[in-house]
Write a protein that holds these residues in place. Structure first.
Motif, PDB file in Angstrom:
ATOM      1  N   ASN A  67     100.284 -48.073  28.163  1.00 28.59           N
ATOM      2  CA  ASN A  67      98.794 -48.371  28.528  1.00 28.59           C
ATOM      3  C   ASN A  67      97.827 -48.981  27.669  1.00 28.59           C
ATOM      4  O   ASN A  67      96.766 -49.528  27.927  1.00 28.59           O
ATOM      5  CB  ASN A  67      97.877 -47.559  29.535  1.00 28.59           C
ATOM      6  N   ASN A  68      98.187 -48.909  26.297  1.00 34.71           N
ATOM      7  CA  ASN A  68      97.396 -49.215  25.381  1.00 34.71           C
ATOM      8  C   ASN A  68      97.239 -50.763  25.085  1.00 34.71           C
ATOM      9  O   ASN A  68      98.409 -51.421  24.476  1.00 34.71           O
ATOM     10  CB  ASN A  68      97.760 -48.510  23.895  1.00 34.71           C
ATOM     11  N   ALA A  69      96.400 -51.497  25.479  1.00 39.64           N
ATOM     12  CA  ALA A  69      96.435 -53.126  25.771  1.00 39.64           C
ATOM     13  C   ALA A  69      95.800 -53.575  24.479  1.00 39.64           C
ATOM     14  O   ALA A  69      95.737 -54.795  24.288  1.00 39.64           O
ATOM     15  CB  ALA A  69      95.823 -53.402  26.863  1.00 39.64           C
ATOM     16  N   SER A  70      95.670 -52.605  23.573  1.00 36.61           N
ATOM     17  CA  SER A  70      94.810 -53.404  22.235  1.00 36.61           C
ATOM     18  C   SER A  70      95.702 -54.298  21.638  1.00 36.61           C
ATOM     19  O   SER A  70      95.345 -55.212  20.769  1.00 36.61           O
ATOM     20  CB  SER A  70      94.366 -52.334  21.349  1.00 36.61           C
ATOM     21  N   LYS A  71      97.195 -54.055  21.669  1.00 36.78           N
ATOM     22  CA  LYS A  71      98.250 -54.753  20.834  1.00 36.78           C
ATOM     23  C   LYS A  71      99.024 -55.647  22.012  1.00 36.78           C
ATOM     24  O   LYS A  71      99.249 -55.333  22.944  1.00 36.78           O
ATOM     25  CB  LYS A  71      99.081 -54.030  20.080  1.00 36.78           C
ATOM     26  N   SER A  72      99.504 -56.826  21.484  1.00 36.10           N
ATOM     27  CA  SER A  72     100.442 -57.718  22.154  1.00 36.10           C
ATOM     28  C   SER A  72     101.768 -57.095  21.713  1.00 36.10           C
ATOM     29  O   SER A  72     102.013 -56.047  20.856  1.00 36.10           O
ATOM     30  CB  SER A  72     100.552 -59.284  21.659  1.00 36.10           C
ATOM     31  N   ARG A  73     102.893 -57.406  22.381  1.00 31.86           N
ATOM     32  CA  ARG A  73     104.229 -56.863  22.244  1.00 31.86           C
ATOM     33  C   ARG A  73     104.452 -57.254  20.694  1.00 31.86           C
ATOM     34  O   ARG A  73     105.151 -56.504  20.164  1.00 31.86           O
ATOM     35  CB  ARG A  73     105.138 -57.781  23.277  1.00 31.86           C
ATOM     36  N   ASN A  74     104.373 -58.472  20.346  1.00 31.39           N
ATOM     37  CA  ASN A  74     104.357 -59.012  18.840  1.00 31.39           C
ATOM     38  C   ASN A  74     103.992 -57.962  17.884  1.00 31.39           C
ATOM     39  O   ASN A  74     104.341 -57.445  16.974  1.00 31.39           O
ATOM     40  CB  ASN A  74     103.959 -60.391  18.765  1.00 31.39           C
ATOM     41  N   GLN A  75     102.536 -57.565  18.371  1.00 29.93           N
ATOM     42  CA  GLN A  75     101.923 -56.723  17.346  1.00 29.93           C
ATOM     43  C   GLN A  75     102.552 -55.364  17.435  1.00 29.93           C
ATOM     44  O   GLN A  75     102.716 -54.704  16.510  1.00 29.93           O
ATOM     45  CB  GLN A  75     100.461 -56.532  17.671  1.00 29.93           C
ATOM     46  N   TYR A  76     103.333 -54.795  18.637  1.00 28.26           N
ATOM     47  CA  TYR A  76     103.846 -53.517  18.716  1.00 28.26           C
ATOM     48  C   TYR A  76     105.217 -53.546  17.820  1.00 28.26           C
ATOM     49  O   TYR A  76     105.619 -52.765  17.470  1.00 28.26           O
ATOM     50  CB  TYR A  76     103.994 -53.339  20.445  1.00 28.26           C
ATOM     51  N   VAL A  77     105.786 -54.808  17.918  1.00 24.90           N
ATOM     52  CA  VAL A  77     106.867 -54.816  17.191  1.00 24.90           C
ATOM     53  C   VAL A  77     106.648 -54.428  15.730  1.00 24.90           C
ATOM     54  O   VAL A  77     107.651 -53.755  15.136  1.00 24.90           O
ATOM     55  CB  VAL A  77     107.720 -56.167  17.215  1.00 24.90           C
ATOM     56  N   LYS A  78     105.698 -55.211  15.189  1.00 23.09           N
ATOM     57  CA  LYS A  78     105.325 -54.859  13.681  1.00 23.09           C
ATOM     58  C   LYS A  78     104.837 -53.404  13.489  1.00 23.09           C
ATOM     59  O   LYS A  78     105.248 -53.137  12.462  1.00 23.09           O
ATOM     60  CB  LYS A  78     104.017 -55.977  13.442  1.00 23.09           C
ATOM     61  N   LYS A  79     104.241 -52.862  14.628  1.00 27.68           N
ATOM     62  CA  LYS A  79     103.709 -51.244  14.438  1.00 27.68           C
ATOM     63  C   LYS A  79     105.309 -50.653  14.251  1.00 27.68           C
ATOM     64  O   LYS A  79     105.281 -49.623  13.510  1.00 27.68           O
ATOM     65  CB  LYS A  79     103.055 -51.018  15.756  1.00 27.68           C
ATOM     66  N   PHE A  80     106.125 -50.708  15.235  1.00 27.66           N
ATOM     67  CA  PHE A  80     107.263 -50.133  15.294  1.00 27.66           C
ATOM     68  C   PHE A  80     108.138 -50.317  13.904  1.00 27.66           C
ATOM     69  O   PHE A  80     108.609 -49.281  13.331  1.00 27.66           O
ATOM     70  CB  PHE A  80     108.183 -50.381  16.572  1.00 27.66           C
ATOM     71  N   HIS A  81     108.135 -51.435  13.404  1.00 28.28           N
ATOM     72  CA  HIS A  81     108.856 -51.750  12.163  1.00 28.28           C
ATOM     73  C   HIS A  81     108.207 -51.141  10.929  1.00 28.28           C
ATOM     74  O   HIS A  81     108.730 -50.540  10.254  1.00 28.28           O
ATOM     75  CB  HIS A  81     108.888 -53.462  11.906  1.00 28.28           C
ATOM     76  N   THR A  82     106.777 -51.085  11.091  1.00 30.77           N
ATOM     77  CA  THR A  82     106.131 -50.412   9.998  1.00 30.77           C
ATOM     78  C   THR A  82     106.257 -49.004   9.903  1.00 30.77           C
ATOM     79  O   THR A  82     106.219 -48.331   8.806  1.00 30.77           O
ATOM     80  CB  THR A  82     104.527 -50.806  10.137  1.00 30.77           C
ATOM     81  N   LEU A  83     106.649 -48.304  10.960  1.00 29.24           N
ATOM     82  CA  LEU A  83     106.973 -46.833  11.255  1.00 29.24           C
ATOM     83  C   LEU A  83     108.514 -46.874  10.987  1.00 29.24           C
ATOM     84  O   LEU A  83     108.994 -45.575  10.943  1.00 29.24           O
ATOM     85  CB  LEU A  83     106.358 -46.558  12.660  1.00 29.24           C
ATOM     86  N   GLY A  84     109.138 -47.727  10.456  1.00 29.72           N
ATOM     87  CA  GLY A  84     110.708 -47.711  10.291  1.00 29.72           C
ATOM     88  C   GLY A  84     111.264 -47.638  11.599  1.00 29.72           C
ATOM     89  O   GLY A  84     112.586 -47.143  11.356  1.00 29.72           O
ATOM     90  N   LEU A  85     110.883 -48.003  12.682  1.00 30.98           N
ATOM     91  CA  LEU A  85     111.616 -47.944  14.008  1.00 30.98           C
ATOM     92  C   LEU A  85     111.948 -49.581  14.277  1.00 30.98           C
ATOM     93  O   LEU A  85     111.372 -50.552  14.266  1.00 30.98           O
ATOM     94  CB  LEU A  85     110.782 -47.534  15.073  1.00 30.98           C
ATOM     95  N   ASP A  86     113.232 -49.611  14.736  1.00 32.93           N
ATOM     96  CA  ASP A  86     113.757 -50.822  15.096  1.00 32.93           C
ATOM     97  C   ASP A  86     113.998 -51.035  16.564  1.00 32.93           C
ATOM     98  O   ASP A  86     114.732 -50.517  17.408  1.00 32.93           O
ATOM     99  CB  ASP A  86     115.237 -51.011  14.822  1.00 32.93           C
ATOM    100  N   VAL A  87     112.728 -51.672  17.048  1.00 30.25           N
ATOM    101  CA  VAL A  87     112.697 -51.857  18.442  1.00 30.25           C
ATOM    102  C   VAL A  87     112.137 -53.420  18.650  1.00 30.25           C
ATOM    103  O   VAL A  87     111.475 -53.873  18.303  1.00 30.25           O
ATOM    104  CB  VAL A  87     111.571 -51.098  18.926  1.00 30.25           C
ATOM    105  N   CYS A  88     112.955 -53.822  19.740  1.00 26.53           N
ATOM    106  CA  CYS A  88     112.536 -55.347  20.161  1.00 26.53           C
ATOM    107  C   CYS A  88     111.615 -55.633  20.840  1.00 26.53           C
ATOM    108  O   CYS A  88     111.370 -54.944  22.003  1.00 26.53           O
ATOM    109  CB  CYS A  88     113.988 -56.269  19.948  1.00 26.53           C
ATOM    110  N   LYS A  89     111.197 -56.823  20.917  1.00 23.05           N
ATOM    111  CA  LYS A  89     109.891 -57.506  21.877  1.00 23.05           C
ATOM    112  C   LYS A  89     110.466 -57.129  23.212  1.00 23.05           C
ATOM    113  O   LYS A  89     109.626 -56.567  24.301  1.00 23.05           O
ATOM    114  CB  LYS A  89     109.562 -58.632  21.546  1.00 23.05           C
ATOM    115  N   ASP A  90     111.545 -57.463  23.708  1.00 28.43           N
ATOM    116  CA  ASP A  90     111.912 -57.372  25.181  1.00 28.43           C
ATOM    117  C   ASP A  90     112.053 -55.972  25.662  1.00 28.43           C
ATOM    118  O   ASP A  90     112.076 -55.822  26.840  1.00 28.43           O
ATOM    119  CB  ASP A  90     113.267 -58.072  25.235  1.00 28.43           C
ATOM    120  N   ASP A  91     112.095 -54.943  24.809  1.00 27.24           N
ATOM    121  CA  ASP A  91     112.164 -53.653  25.232  1.00 27.24           C
ATOM    122  C   ASP A  91     110.551 -52.993  25.342  1.00 27.24           C
ATOM    123  O   ASP A  91     110.516 -51.769  25.608  1.00 27.24           O
ATOM    124  CB  ASP A  91     112.849 -52.640  24.484  1.00 27.24           C
ATOM    125  N   ILE A  92     109.474 -53.866  24.977  1.00 29.77           N
ATOM    126  CA  ILE A  92     108.255 -53.243  24.849  1.00 29.77           C
ATOM    127  C   ILE A  92     107.448 -53.696  26.111  1.00 29.77           C
ATOM    128  O   ILE A  92     107.509 -54.968  26.465  1.00 29.77           O
ATOM    129  CB  ILE A  92     107.439 -53.666  23.727  1.00 29.77           C
TER     130      ILE A  92
END
Lengths: 309, 309
Positions: A67-92
């Motif tokens: 429910n945190n709308a401050s980021k888009s899915r693209n921005q969440y992908v970057k956050k996941f990657h920065t934290l070392g997690l491999d998560v793709c946009k379609d799963d967010i």
């Protein structure tokens, strides 16, 4: 089953080795909330990489619903990657994306605009969906209104989308209110539930969440919003259609009772409350609480840790 | 009698020559709301000077009771004078003054501070009562908070006083919330009722009133405020004690049902709704409304105009 958020009796138990095994065996997908479950602020919660890896190796589909709308899915992908997690946009599935999807699925006209009270994430998802927006964090940031002026709003605004805006001001609240009240059929879309949702001082003492701004706008518009984030079923309907997974074969993992756990319960999912975010064990056990997960545990790492014992 | 805002049946009538006479004969004091009754913005409402003069010549006490906390009583005296009305400070009861009086009557310690979300009027009344304040329109106007920081509030803040603040921002809402939640026994004082109160587009389309900010803080604090403005009886208790007038011998004249008229009803006053402010005749007659004045009329001038016919 605790459908419709009205369980018949308070039945929940601490996750054990036995129930962790049976939970994993009984579901095909895990739906994870993010803040307080996967990370806290900029910090990954301990054991998350191992949990994701183990569940994936067991063939489970992993989806992320926030429910945190401050980021888009693209921005969440970057956050996941920065934290070392491999998560793709379609799963967010962020509520910023849900807001854009809501407009799309309801055939919001392309010649109409959305007014956004919220952060970049909403603007980006709206633009990706092909909608023009006004507002956002910088829009009208420093404007002031004269009380004696009759302020007009852009008549082409057909939706107001509200999330947390740390640059909130009088102008934005007033403009959003004018659009909702005065533009015929203008939609009032909330990316989170109204009211207050954060409660854990240990983690974060910022109490001004999206729900507070939404509450303010409920008062000024005298209307209730369409909630596209949890606990509304809107995101679940998309998940079910897209992944063809029966909700009974899903487990919703979250740290909030009235969004995450209610969302899972309403859909007929299994639910697991983690105590690594805003809900404490005493809040769960408090007599005033009437939302019970199937299981609770201190943090997501226990899901796999308990398998070993 | 419509005590406690729960009249048994919808009985109200348009003020007539007969009822205007009998109303004036039956009361010793008129309590006037200001915005929408005496003035609209910077403009005096037609006939007000004549009404005040006539009622005074009949020996009536005239008092002014407003939930607009943006001004102090001194500032209101100036506004009355600017509009050509001779009204003295002792006859003005603004909710800015009420907030300061509330602290005084409740022995708020002089070594405690108040945090103000609101305009100059509140700050001035607090200072006149001898209390130190933080906040106000300029306080923290341009500050921003980092979500990831644990923000601390001044532990000497023992009260948060909330009114309309046109410079509202995230910092102020957060700081007020922190004080109310984290400082033991911190008072949460509202100068107006929570929720939305303005409704008349003809007069003013600024929907962001004090009640909206108060609603936002109710959500973030998960607490209800102490309302010192109308419809709370707080100001009435002061009036009764100071002027020794029986509320049954007062007439409350206002343009809002859920503040002015309810305030008068709760105290057992006669009530007169004027349609020169936020309430329309159709709103009064709407089936959803359950607050009925004894009489209604288009504007205060009718009180004396009807005496002539």
């Amino acid at each position: 089953m605790a459908a419709n958020g009205a369980p018949s009796s308070p039945s929940f138990e601490a996750l054990s080795s036995r129930t962790a095994r049976s939970l994993i065996d009984s579901v095909d997908a895990f739906l994870f909330d993010c803040d307080g479950v996967i990370w806290t602020g900029h910090k990954l919660i301990d054991g998350v990489p191992e949990v994701l890896q183990t569940l994936r190796s067991l063939g489970k589909k992993l989806l992320f619903v926030t429910n945190n709308a401050s980021k888009s899915r693209n921005q969440y992908v970057k956050k996941f990657h920065t934290l070392g997690l491999d998560v793709c946009k379609d799963d967010i599935f962020s509520s910023s994306f849900a807001a854009a999807m809501f407009l799309k699925l309801n055939n919001f006209p392309q010649n109409k605009k959305a007014y956004v009270v919220g952060a970049e994430g909403i603007l980006e998802e709206m633009n990706l969906a092909g909608y023009a927006c006004l507002g956002g964090p910088e829009g009208g940031k420093n404007m002031e209104l004269d009380l004696s002026l009759l302020t007009e709003c852009d008549k082409s605004i057909g939706a107001v989308v509200v999330g947390l805006d740390k640059h909130i001001n009088h102008h934005k609240l007033q403009y959003a209110t004018l659009c909702i009240r005065e533009n015929p059929d203008c939609l009032f879309i909330a990316t989170d539930a109204a009211g207050h949702l954060l409660a854990n001082l240990e983690q974060c003492s910022d109490y001004q969440c999206a729900g507070c701004t939404i509450s303010s706008l409920c008062a000024s518009t005298e209307k209730e919003p369409i909630v596209v984030g949890k606990p509304s079923s809107f995101i679940m309907d998309i998940l079910v259609e897209r992944f063809q997974i029966n909700p009974a074969k899903m487990c919703m993992v979250g740290d909030r009772l009235n969004t995450d756990i209610l969302f899972g319960q309403n859909a007929g999912c299994k639910t697991l409350l983690v105590l690594s975010g805003v809900t404490t064990l005493s809040a769960l056990q408090d007599p005033s609480n009437d939302i019970y997960p199937n299981y609770y545990t201190s943090n997501v790492f226990n899901i796999v840790e308990l398998l070993r014992t």
